[in-house]
Design a protein around this motif. Structure first.
Motif, PDB file in Angstrom:
ATOM      1  N   TRP A 169      56.447  -0.471  17.118  1.00  0.00           N
ATOM      2  CA  TRP A 169      56.275  -0.131  18.528  1.00  0.00           C
ATOM      3  C   TRP A 169      57.057  -1.090  19.425  1.00  0.00           C
ATOM      4  O   TRP A 169      57.487  -0.714  20.513  1.00  0.00           O
ATOM      5  CB  TRP A 169      54.803  -0.106  18.912  1.00  0.00           C
ATOM      6  N   TYR A 202      46.395   8.736  19.512  1.00  0.00           N
ATOM      7  CA  TYR A 202      47.769   8.570  19.977  1.00  0.00           C
ATOM      8  C   TYR A 202      47.973   9.107  21.391  1.00  0.00           C
ATOM      9  O   TYR A 202      48.729   8.529  22.178  1.00  0.00           O
ATOM     10  CB  TYR A 202      48.724   9.263  19.009  1.00  0.00           C
ATOM     11  N   ASP A 203      47.292  10.208  21.746  1.00  0.00           N
ATOM     12  CA  ASP A 203      47.453  10.734  23.101  1.00  0.00           C
ATOM     13  C   ASP A 203      46.915   9.753  24.135  1.00  0.00           C
ATOM     14  O   ASP A 203      47.510   9.548  25.194  1.00  0.00           O
ATOM     15  CB  ASP A 203      46.805  12.109  23.247  1.00  0.00           C
ATOM     16  N   VAL A 224      49.354   6.616  24.325  1.00  0.00           N
ATOM     17  CA  VAL A 224      50.559   6.864  25.113  1.00  0.00           C
ATOM     18  C   VAL A 224      50.221   7.040  26.587  1.00  0.00           C
ATOM     19  O   VAL A 224      50.907   6.509  27.469  1.00  0.00           O
ATOM     20  CB  VAL A 224      51.306   8.098  24.566  1.00  0.00           C
ATOM     21  N   PHE A 272      59.332   9.946  22.949  1.00  0.00           N
ATOM     22  CA  PHE A 272      58.320  10.997  22.891  1.00  0.00           C
ATOM     23  C   PHE A 272      58.898  12.404  22.781  1.00  0.00           C
ATOM     24  O   PHE A 272      58.211  13.300  22.289  1.00  0.00           O
ATOM     25  CB  PHE A 272      57.413  10.902  24.123  1.00  0.00           C
ATOM     26  N   THR A 286      56.411  16.644  21.198  1.00  0.00           N
ATOM     27  CA  THR A 286      55.676  15.392  20.997  1.00  0.00           C
ATOM     28  C   THR A 286      55.086  15.279  19.599  1.00  0.00           C
ATOM     29  O   THR A 286      55.240  14.252  18.929  1.00  0.00           O
ATOM     30  CB  THR A 286      54.565  15.246  22.044  1.00  0.00           C
ATOM     31  N   THR A 343      56.495  12.632  16.704  1.00  0.00           N
ATOM     32  CA  THR A 343      55.608  11.551  16.261  1.00  0.00           C
ATOM     33  C   THR A 343      55.363  11.595  14.762  1.00  0.00           C
ATOM     34  O   THR A 343      55.487  10.577  14.071  1.00  0.00           O
ATOM     35  CB  THR A 343      54.275  11.610  17.015  1.00  0.00           C
ATOM     36  N   ARG A 391      58.291  10.382  12.845  1.00  0.00           N
ATOM     37  CA  ARG A 391      58.432   8.913  12.749  1.00  0.00           C
ATOM     38  C   ARG A 391      57.447   8.336  11.747  1.00  0.00           C
ATOM     39  O   ARG A 391      57.761   7.379  11.032  1.00  0.00           O
ATOM     40  CB  ARG A 391      58.199   8.265  14.123  1.00  0.00           C
ATOM     41  N   LEU A 392      56.241   8.875  11.679  1.00  0.00           N
ATOM     42  CA  LEU A 392      55.278   8.396  10.686  1.00  0.00           C
ATOM     43  C   LEU A 392      55.773   8.711   9.279  1.00  0.00           C
ATOM     44  O   LEU A 392      55.623   7.903   8.359  1.00  0.00           O
ATOM     45  CB  LEU A 392      53.906   9.024  10.933  1.00  0.00           C
ATOM     46  N   TRP A 394      44.948  13.576  17.169  1.00  0.00           N
ATOM     47  CA  TRP A 394      46.046  12.604  17.280  1.00  0.00           C
ATOM     48  C   TRP A 394      45.686  11.291  16.594  1.00  0.00           C
ATOM     49  O   TRP A 394      45.921  10.210  17.109  1.00  0.00           O
ATOM     50  CB  TRP A 394      46.410  12.370  18.740  1.00  0.00           C
ATOM     51  N   VAL A 440      46.300   8.576  14.134  1.00  0.00           N
ATOM     52  CA  VAL A 440      47.444   8.013  13.411  1.00  0.00           C
ATOM     53  C   VAL A 440      47.031   7.564  12.017  1.00  0.00           C
ATOM     54  O   VAL A 440      47.725   7.831  11.023  1.00  0.00           O
ATOM     55  CB  VAL A 440      48.059   6.841  14.203  1.00  0.00           C
ATOM     56  N   VAL A 449      64.277   3.994  17.747  1.00  0.00           N
ATOM     57  CA  VAL A 449      63.295   4.630  16.866  1.00  0.00           C
ATOM     58  C   VAL A 449      63.753   4.656  15.410  1.00  0.00           C
ATOM     59  O   VAL A 449      63.019   5.131  14.546  1.00  0.00           O
ATOM     60  CB  VAL A 449      62.972   6.065  17.338  1.00  0.00           C
TER      61      VAL A 449
END
Length: 776
Positions: free
Chosen positions: A240, A277-278, A281, A336, A476, A480, A483-484, A525, A527, A655
């Protein structure tokens, strides 16, 4: 080169890369018989148009030629010419389609792409375009702008699959004529998982316990243990920091120190608490706009103040303020939306349907902050926080925001945050992106190609944050989970996590991407839950070993017939050395620290402004061995060891880190005082705990670093090296003493010098092995 020019250059390079990649991997001798039965616009046709045609026939009106645009359906099927008597595309009739005629002609004055563009079409690509027109030239919106739809889970993979991920992966493997690999050994699995979820190697005790655990749910238990650790929160915060472009200085020439570490402490806290996560952010984008915002919510908005700020005399205040606002808009686009928004700052995007108006409409959400572009006070006191800011008192730290580690017991800490100014500032399209060249006024809005702000939501940063997480937003969730996925598999399902647009890579497993995006949204959301789900898949647990045949069929591992073999991130390589040697200081949070770096580096490169960043003062005692997450980050001179190992500079949102292999990396690991100190400490551990003879001690060090026992040949090589060096140092005691004197960490003077110098050299060699710098 300016930031904007660099950005545009990067996009063009990306376009050329994918163009060349596609051309080089497509056999021009392929015939129409090899074409797919049904040609899909998004996955077969759009990449060709984007790579070969958009430069002259794309979204940018200023460069569009011949009146033809191939970026939208309306433009592509419109009548052409002065007489409006012909069409580029005639569905079902390739002979009447000018596009098909022009790609097949031999006339150098007529052929498309034109020779001077240095772009060509293979025979296979021409045949794809022709068949697509024959089949009716069905047009589709760009795949990433279509809302995800829950796909049907394939039945393939029964008996191997552990969850739905594996069914999707197995189905693709079948299409490619591949089979999944065997499950990895347990010692390799725990190493892989430990780095992916904690950023640290497993301890020998953890390895032994997992290897001996025969319970059916042993793997799931291990995943849960790692996810519930503080190290997990720090590992997530590490990525992050790249996204948030975190640094401990303001940047630009004088690059004065700033205090933003309390925001970093909040990020660690949020991941530790598994904040949805929502919410995570939303608080960062607009915590100050929530009803009666708490101190914690305001601290979270430091995310949007991590950009560079200047105190250089002679600058134009408004010019730099505009740069700060642009930085926030571009960060939102990258982090995002997965879109290269910055390309539309000066002109309509040349490849994606993002106009300059779209750019400045999005920019408008961040253009109402009461801030200055030039902040002269920065050089007076590094604890000064440019307005808007919040003051955090020691009393609040003890009672409200207890996650802040105020190590210095300061009476208060000032932190840059976000807030709205009383009278909203008007936003204009800036001609060519220039701060003082006003065009039409625009209102805050999201890009026109995406769904609008939800009805009833405020048209400000809070509404923008809410819009990101509406079911209608197509980006979004995909961005996300991609990326995970990249965190665990090295490469995202979309290999370009920064670009989900026309020039970005297509998803290798589009149905799986949509499945994961919808699952992520519908399950709150969460993670941790998503990472757990990915780690429990059979796909993740495969061995990284690959046969020559598999390497030839799928060298980039696009279809996941094996686990990827990934080099550790820069911070993990350093932290591993301290962890296995017992030096690692596991204190969480607080101000950044200053481990070793080349002497005089700051003095040679710093501007004349003075201040705390004019001279580098190495931290004392255990602070030298803090996790790399807490290393002081100076924007103009980032930690050199981190840069050598491919950490980003953090000037801009990042990212995905670049991946290089250079001799400097090996030289760093051989000579860095931090690695040498860790080598000494590991040698001492081996001497005291590793066994009674050299063979046992070397095996102990090898296993501590690599999580695996050495093979007989490896052990013999290291043993021979040890004996050779011990003999040499026995004759040269002063050289042994000199070698062992590197760094502040010292060994007991009662130990035999030659032995300890030789063991230290062996430890240093092990830290340099390929097995040591990969996660397995």
């Amino acid at each position: 080169m300016s930031t904007l020019k660099s950005c545009c250059f990067a996009v063009l390079c990306t376009a050329l890369f994918f163009s060349c990649e596609q051309a080089s991997t497509t056999d021009p001798t392929l015939t129409a018989a090899t074409l797919p039965e049904v040609v899909d616009f998004n996955f077969h046709i759009k990449p060709i148009l984007s790579d070969r045609c958009f430069k002259c026939h794309g979204p940018d009106e200023a460069t569009r030629e011949g009146g033809l645009g191939l970026h939208t359906e309306a433009h592509a099927f419109a009548a052409l010419g002065k007489a409006q008597d012909h069409y580029a595309l005639v569905p079902g009739n390739p002979e009447q389609s000018t596009l098909i005629q022009r790609i097949y002609t031999d006339d150098p004055q007529e052929i498309m792409p034109p020779p001077e563009s240095n772009l060509t079409l293979t025979e296979h690509e021409k045949a794809l375009l022709r068949r697509w027109v024959e089949q009716g030239a069905e047009w589709k919106k760009h795949w990433a702008f279509l809302p995800p739809e829950m796909p049907e889970v394939p039945e393939a993979g029964a008996g191997w699959a552990q969850n739905e991920i594996d069914h999707f992966v197995y189905a693709k493997l079948q299409e490619q004529g591949l089979q999944p690999s065997l499950k990895a050994e347990k010692a390799k699995l725990i190493r892989r998982l430990s780095f992916d979820l904690r950023g640290l190697p497993p301890t020998l005790e953890e390895i032994d316990a997992f290897v001996e655990d025969d319970r059916p749910d042993a793997w799931a238990r291990l995943v849960d243990t790692f996810l519930n650790s503080t190290a997990y929160a720090e590992r997530m915060a590490l990525d992050w920091m790249d996204i948030a472009r975190y640094a401990d200085t303001h940047g630009y020439q004088d690059d004065f120190e700033r205090v933003m570490w309390p925001w970093r402490d909040w990020v660690i806290h949020a991941f530790k608490e598994n904040m949805p996560y929502d919410q995570f952010v939303t608080w960062q984008l607009a915590g100050d706009l929530l009803p009666e915002p708490t101190l914690e919510q305001r601290i979270a908005t430091g995310f949007n103040r991590n950009h560079k700020i200047t105190a250089e005399g002679g600058v134009i205040d408004e010019e730099y303020r505009v740069e700060y606002v642009a930085d926030r808009a571009q960060t939102l686009g990258t982090a995002f939306l997965g879109l290269t928004m910055e390309c539309a700052k000066c002109h309509d995007h040349k490849y994606d349907p993002i106009s300059q108006k779209d750019y400045f409409s999005l920019y408008g959400y961040f253009n109402t902050i009461p801030e200055k572009g030039f902040v002269g006070q920065l050089n007076q006191n590094f604890r000064y926080a440019p307005k808007p800011s919040v003051r955090i008192t020691q009393e609040e730290i003890e009672g409200i925001v207890t996650f802040i580690n105020n190590r210095d017991s300061l009476p208060y800490i000032d932190l840059m945050v976000m807030e709205e100014q009383e009278e909203p500032r008007k936003t204009y399209i800036l001609n060519r992106g220039k701060y003082d060249q006003y065009g039409d006024e625009v209102q805050p809005a999201v890009p026109a190609q995406l769904p609008p702000i939800p009805e009833g939501a405020p048209n400000n940063r809070l509404g923008l944050a809410q819009w990101l997480f509406t079911p209608e937003n197509p980006l979004t969730g995909r961005v996300t989970v991609n990326r995970l996925w990249q965190q665990l598999f090295g490469t995202g399902i979309v290999a370009t996590p920064f670009d989900f647009g026309n020039q970005g890579a297509l998803p290798t497993h589009p149905e799986l991407l949509d499945f994961l995006a919808i699952k992520f949204r519908e399950e709150g959301w969460d993670v941790k839950a998503m990472l757990r789900y990915m780690a429990l898949s059979a796909t993740y647990q495969q061995t990284a070993a690959a046969s020559p045949e598999l390497l030839e069929q799928d060298p980039e591992n696009r279809w996941l017939a094996r686990a990827p073999r990934l080099r550790l991130q820069a911070e993990m390589i350093r932290d591993q050395a301290f962890a296995v040697s017992g030096l690692l200081n596991e204190e969480v949070g607080g101000p950044s620290v200053k481990p070793y770096q080349p002497e005089g580096l700051w003095e040679e490169t710093t501007g004349g402004g003075g201040g705390s960043t004019a001279r580098y003062m190495v931290s004392e005692g255990p602070d030298r061995y803090r996790k790399s997450l807490y290393t002081f980050w100076k924007r103009t001179v980032p930690p050199p060891g981190m840069l050598i190992m491919d950490a980003p500079s953090r000037d801009l949102c990042s990212v995905k880190r670049q991946e290089t292999n250079t001799p400097l990396q090996a030289l760093l690991l051989l000579n860095d005082p931090q690695v040498l100190e860790a080598s000494k400490a590991l040698a001492l551990q081996a001497w005291e705990q590793g066994g009674a003879d050299a063979e046992e001690r070397i095996a102990f060090m090898f296993r501590a670093v690599t999580s695996a026992s050495p093979e007989e040949a490896e052990l013999q090589l290291l043993l021979d090296y040890f004996e050779e060096e011990r003999a040499a140092y026995t004759e040269k005691q002063e050289e042994a003493k000199s070698y062992l004197s590197v760094g502040a960490y010292t060994l007991p003077d009662t130990l035999p010098l030659a032995d300890m110098a030789a063991y230290t050299l062996v430890a240093n060699t092990i830290f340099n092995l390929d097995e040591a710098i990969t996660r397995g």
